[in-house]
Design a protein around this motif. Structure first.
Motif, PDB file in Angstrom:
ATOM      1  N   THR A   1       2.342   6.737   1.439  1.00  0.00           N
ATOM      2  CA  THR A   1       2.914   8.034   1.052  1.00  0.00           C
ATOM      3  C   THR A   1       1.944   9.159   1.390  1.00  0.00           C
ATOM      4  O   THR A   1       2.325  10.176   1.989  1.00  0.00           O
ATOM      5  CB  THR A   1       3.240   8.050  -0.460  1.00  0.00           C
ATOM      6  N   SER A   2       0.687   8.993   1.014  1.00  0.00           N
ATOM      7  CA  SER A   2      -0.335  10.019   1.290  1.00  0.00           C
ATOM      8  C   SER A   2      -0.580  10.172   2.783  1.00  0.00           C
ATOM      9  O   SER A   2      -0.744  11.275   3.297  1.00  0.00           O
ATOM     10  CB  SER A   2      -1.647   9.660   0.593  1.00  0.00           C
TER      11      SER A   2
ATOM     12  N   ARG B   1       0.848  -1.196   0.000  1.00  0.00           N
ATOM     13  CA  ARG B   1       0.000   0.000   0.000  1.00  0.00           C
ATOM     14  C   ARG B   1       0.888   1.253   0.000  1.00  0.00           C
ATOM     15  O   ARG B   1       0.658   2.180   0.772  1.00  0.00           O
ATOM     16  CB  ARG B   1      -0.991  -0.012   1.157  1.00  0.00           C
ATOM     17  N   ASP B   2       1.854   1.248  -0.892  1.00  0.00           N
ATOM     18  CA  ASP B   2       2.828   2.329  -0.945  1.00  0.00           C
ATOM     19  C   ASP B   2       2.182   3.687  -1.180  1.00  0.00           C
ATOM     20  O   ASP B   2       2.537   4.673  -0.531  1.00  0.00           O
ATOM     21  CB  ASP B   2       3.879   2.052  -2.020  1.00  0.00           C
ATOM     22  N   GLN B   3       1.246   3.769  -2.128  1.00  0.00           N
ATOM     23  CA  GLN B   3       0.603   5.053  -2.419  1.00  0.00           C
ATOM     24  C   GLN B   3      -0.181   5.544  -1.210  1.00  0.00           C
ATOM     25  O   GLN B   3      -0.126   6.720  -0.854  1.00  0.00           O
ATOM     26  CB  GLN B   3      -0.299   4.934  -3.639  1.00  0.00           C
TER      27      GLN B   3
END
Length: 188
Positions: A33-34, A28-30
């Motif tokens: 990041t958010s 769940r990188d995105q």
């Protein structure tokens, strides 16, 4: 910051993402990041000998501050991360703690918080059996609205069951993702 705790932005993102995969079943990188870049949010980490030992994020909610994820290799690291996010939120802030699943280490952290400065009343299930989380959120809500408690910490797998049972406007948590599976609710 507590000894050994650093700002998460000083850790290469690839290390944070790899550690996050230990507590969440899918990349769940995105999202991460958010999550770490939100306004009025803080991210903290502990790195020892070049190895990431844990990280935590905190963000302002409608009512109080949401902690989550808070993941650590051991209780001492979790304690330091908790102290960092609590300091970021400010003295006297209402904090909501979100963990991937209720576990003995989470219960021990909550018990230690009770010894430090708060009276802890554990309103959660006695074991890891499957339960209806909204039932426990209602217990917490009743304690807060009934004047038997001022602060609350809910520990839940996703936050969804807990937040669905909290009244609006809220003396309860803002929803947000944890991990999945298991969980317990606690009142501090």
């Amino acid at each position: 910051l507590p000894s050994g705790v650093i700002v998460a932005s000083s850790v290469p993102f690839a290390k944070l993402a790899a550690y996050d995969r230990k507590i969440f079943p899918a990349p769940r990188d995105q999202f991460l990041t958010s999550w770490l870049a939100q306004p009025e949010a803080g991210g903290f980490a502990v790195v020892e000998s070049g190895r990431l030992r844990g990280y935590a994020a905190v963000r302002r909610c409608r009512d109080g501050w949401k902690i989550g994820p808070l993941a650590a290799d051991d209780l001492s690291t979790a304690r330091g991360l908790y102290e960092a996010v609590a300091a970021f939120a400010g003295e006297g802030a209402t904090l909501f703690l979100d963990v991937p699943a209720g576990n003995d280490a989470a219960r021990q952290l909550v018990a230690e918080l009770g010894k430090l400065a708060h009276m802890v009343n554990d309103l959660g299930p006695a074991d890891a059996s499957s339960v209806d989380y909204p039932d426990f959120a209602v217990r917490v809500t009743d304690a807060v609205t009934g004047g038997r408690a001022e602060l609350r910490v809910l520990i839940c797998g996703t936050g969804t069951g807990m937040s669905s049972a909290m009244p609006v406007p809220s003396p309860g948590p803002c929803s947000g993702g944890g991990g999945g599976g298991g969980g317990s609710s606690f009142l501090v």
